[in-house]
Write a protein that holds these residues in place. Structure first.
Motif, short mmCIF file in Angstrom:
data_model
loop_
_atom_site.label_atom_id
_atom_site.label_comp_id
_atom_site.label_asym_id
_atom_site.label_seq_id
_atom_site.Cartn_x
_atom_site.Cartn_y
_atom_site.Cartn_z
N GLY A 44 33.39 -6.01 20.77
CA GLY A 44 34.25 -6.22 21.78
C GLY A 44 34.39 -4.98 23.21
N GLY A 45 35.28 -3.78 22.97
CA GLY A 45 35.86 -2.61 22.78
C GLY A 45 37.33 -2.77 22.14
N LYS A 46 37.31 -3.52 22.06
CA LYS A 46 39.64 -4.05 20.81
C LYS A 46 39.38 -2.46 20.53
N HIS A 47 38.51 -2.06 19.41
CA HIS A 47 39.06 -0.91 19.59
C HIS A 47 37.54 0.11 19.05
N TRP A 48 38.50 1.20 19.37
CA TRP A 48 37.27 1.82 19.42
C TRP A 48 37.41 3.57 18.51
N GLU A 49 35.65 4.15 17.72
CA GLU A 49 36.05 4.91 16.34
C GLU A 49 35.75 5.81 16.92
N LYS A 50 35.69 7.28 16.48
CA LYS A 50 35.01 8.10 17.60
C LYS A 50 33.81 8.62 15.75
N GLU A 51 32.65 9.15 16.50
CA GLU A 51 31.76 9.73 15.86
C GLU A 51 31.75 11.06 16.03
N MET A 52 30.86 11.71 15.13
CA MET A 52 30.89 13.53 15.46
C MET A 52 28.84 13.04 14.99
N HIS A 53 28.91 13.78 16.01
CA HIS A 53 26.68 13.71 15.72
C HIS A 53 27.27 15.26 15.31
N PRO A 54 26.28 15.99 14.68
CA PRO A 54 26.30 17.41 14.92
C PRO A 54 24.21 17.62 14.90
N GLU A 55 24.00 16.78 14.33
CA GLU A 55 22.41 16.71 14.46
C GLU A 55 22.35 17.35 16.04
N LEU A 56 23.10 17.07 16.83
CA LEU A 56 22.98 17.45 17.80
C LEU A 56 23.11 18.65 19.06
N LEU A 57 24.00 19.38 17.89
CA LEU A 57 23.72 21.05 17.52
C LEU A 57 23.16 21.48 18.46
N HIS A 71 28.69 -4.88 20.14
CA HIS A 71 28.70 -3.61 20.09
C HIS A 71 27.90 -2.54 20.32
N GLY A 72 28.95 -1.54 21.28
CA GLY A 72 28.80 -0.65 22.24
C GLY A 72 28.95 0.52 22.16
N ILE A 73 28.78 1.91 22.72
CA ILE A 73 28.77 2.77 22.48
C ILE A 73 28.81 3.61 23.71
N ALA A 74 30.08 4.87 23.68
CA ALA A 74 30.33 5.70 24.89
C ALA A 74 30.38 6.83 24.40
N ILE A 75 29.23 7.96 25.43
CA ILE A 75 29.54 9.30 25.40
C ILE A 75 30.10 9.74 26.38
N GLY A 76 30.17 10.76 26.33
CA GLY A 76 31.27 11.84 26.97
C GLY A 76 30.74 13.62 26.63
N ALA A 77 31.82 14.33 27.14
CA ALA A 77 31.57 15.79 27.15
C ALA A 77 32.38 15.68 25.66
N TYR A 78 31.40 17.17 25.75
CA TYR A 78 31.89 18.09 24.55
C TYR A 78 31.59 17.19 22.96
N GLY A 79 30.17 16.28 23.41
CA GLY A 79 29.99 15.79 21.82
C GLY A 79 30.48 14.54 21.75
N LEU A 80 31.98 14.20 22.85
CA LEU A 80 32.04 13.01 22.76
C LEU A 80 31.57 11.96 22.80
N PHE A 81 32.09 11.03 21.15
CA PHE A 81 30.94 9.89 21.63
C PHE A 81 31.92 8.73 20.26
N LEU A 82 32.00 7.82 21.12
CA LEU A 82 32.81 6.49 20.19
C LEU A 82 32.27 5.21 20.38
N ARG A 83 32.29 4.30 19.34
CA ARG A 83 31.86 3.17 19.38
C ARG A 83 32.23 2.34 18.16
N SER A 84 32.53 0.95 19.47
CA SER A 84 33.08 -0.31 19.20
C SER A 84 32.44 -1.28 18.72
N LYS A 85 32.68 -2.38 18.03
CA LYS A 85 31.76 -3.32 16.89
C LYS A 85 32.61 -4.89 17.12
#
Length: 333
Positions: A144-157, A128-142
């Motif tokens: 080991g990184g074989k698959h990554w899913e995008k998440e949107m977090h409007p609470e960070l606006l 289980h891990g996360i990767a973050i970046g520019a313009y709110g880019l937020f990825l999560r894997s459960k």
């Protein structure tokens, strides 16, 4: 899992479009250990540093460095270890991984069409891990990184954008989602204290999460500049650092400014021990916090210090001109 992260802010967001051929192997350069390096980790007796042109370097003593073959030319901005697994992220939303302690690396994910760099990565365990970046880019894997899913977090606006985005969401859901991907702030650094996540970003963004980043709560501050690191230090102080020498400490449910004595941008916060913390920055800036005492100095070459780890009474830092080491209680070499 080591808690250390940083960013060389002036460089990372400008050349994101340059490294478009992220599928090519990195070039083995004889002076790679003297080139721009952006993050460093210490794991199981080895140091691993990452940087421009897909460079990944490995060393046992922080003096002799071996450059490794890496399946990307993308600038790599951050690296993290969990057990014997490692992940490094960077431009073109690139993620490379190692399952042998950083000896060999494989391409795991990339999305150059996003035109957004990943700026940090953090794994809670081997899956289980996360990767973050520019313009709110937020990825999560459960896995080991074989698959990554995008998440949107409007609470960070940014609070100034919330009313506009709420109205837009009611009028046009599709356009709202499109706009959200361009208006969310850059997410520069994430850290974990074992139970709570902390996030530092653009436009005064400081936030925390109690559920591994599924939801976030902004930690409001009377400052609109960017932050490049936030850490709960070994001394128990929650610190945030960023543009123009700004350093803040969380006390009594509010952020209080610490006078740094400089306007140089700070890139990373590094715990030396249970009493001393270093904050490293551009122009060779080193801010030492020891209890209530604050000391500032610069390296002789005035080159940006970007990230560091502490091992065996030494600070091993990465900079715009490669690896630098000095005694944790002494002067820069």
């Amino acid at each position: 899992m080591p808690v250390k992260k940083s960013i060389f802010s002036a460089l990372l967001l400008v050349p994101v479009f340059v490294f478009g051929q992220a599928s090519n192997n990195s070039f083995l350069a004889p002076l790679a250990s003297e080139s721009l390096l952006l993050d460093i980790a210490h794991h199981n007796g080895h140091f691993v540093a990452v940087g421009e042109r897909g460079h990944i370097l490995r060393s046992q003593d922080a003096k002799q460095w071996q450059q490794l073959e890496v399946p990307t030319l993308a600038t790599l901005t951050a690296v993290d270890f969990e057990q014997n697994h490692a992940w490094a992220v960077g431009h073109d939303a690139t993620i490379v991984t190692s399952q042998d302690g950083g000896l060999t690396w494989q391409l795991q994910y990339q999305a150059p069409e996003l035109e957004k760099p990943l700026l940090d990565v953090l794994f809670f365990d081997e899956n289980h891990g996360i990767a973050i970046g520019a313009y709110g880019l937020f990825l999560r894997s459960k896995d080991g990184g074989k698959h990554w899913e995008k998440e949107m977090h409007p609470e960070l606006l940014n609070p100034d954008d919330i009313e506009y985005m709420d109205e837009l969401k009611q009028e046009d859901e599709d356009f709202y989602l499109q706009e959200l991907q361009s208006i969310l702030p850059n997410l520069n650094r994430v850290s974990f204290d074992g139970s709570k996540l902390y996030l530092a970003g653009e436009k005064g963004l400081l936030a925390s999460s109690d559920d591994l980043g599924l939801t976030w709560q902004r930690m409001e501050i009377d400052y609109i500049g960017s932050f490049f690191d936030i850490q709960l230090t070994a001394s128990g102080r929650l610190l945030a650092a960023g543009l123009r020498g700004n350093v803040f400490e969380w006390q009594d449910e509010q952020w209080l400014a610490i006078e740094s004595g400089t306007s140089f941008t700070f890139n990373s916060i590094v715990s030396v021990d249970g009493n001393t913390t270093l904050i490293l920055g551009n122009n060779g800036a080193i801010l030492r916090l020891t209890g209530t005492k604050v000391d500032f100095k610069q390296t002789d070459d005035n080159k940006a210090l970007i990230s560091a780890v502490v091992s065996a009474n030494s600070v091993i830092a990465v900079s715009e001109v490669g690896v630098k080491t000095w005694a944790s209680e002494g002067q820069h070499e």
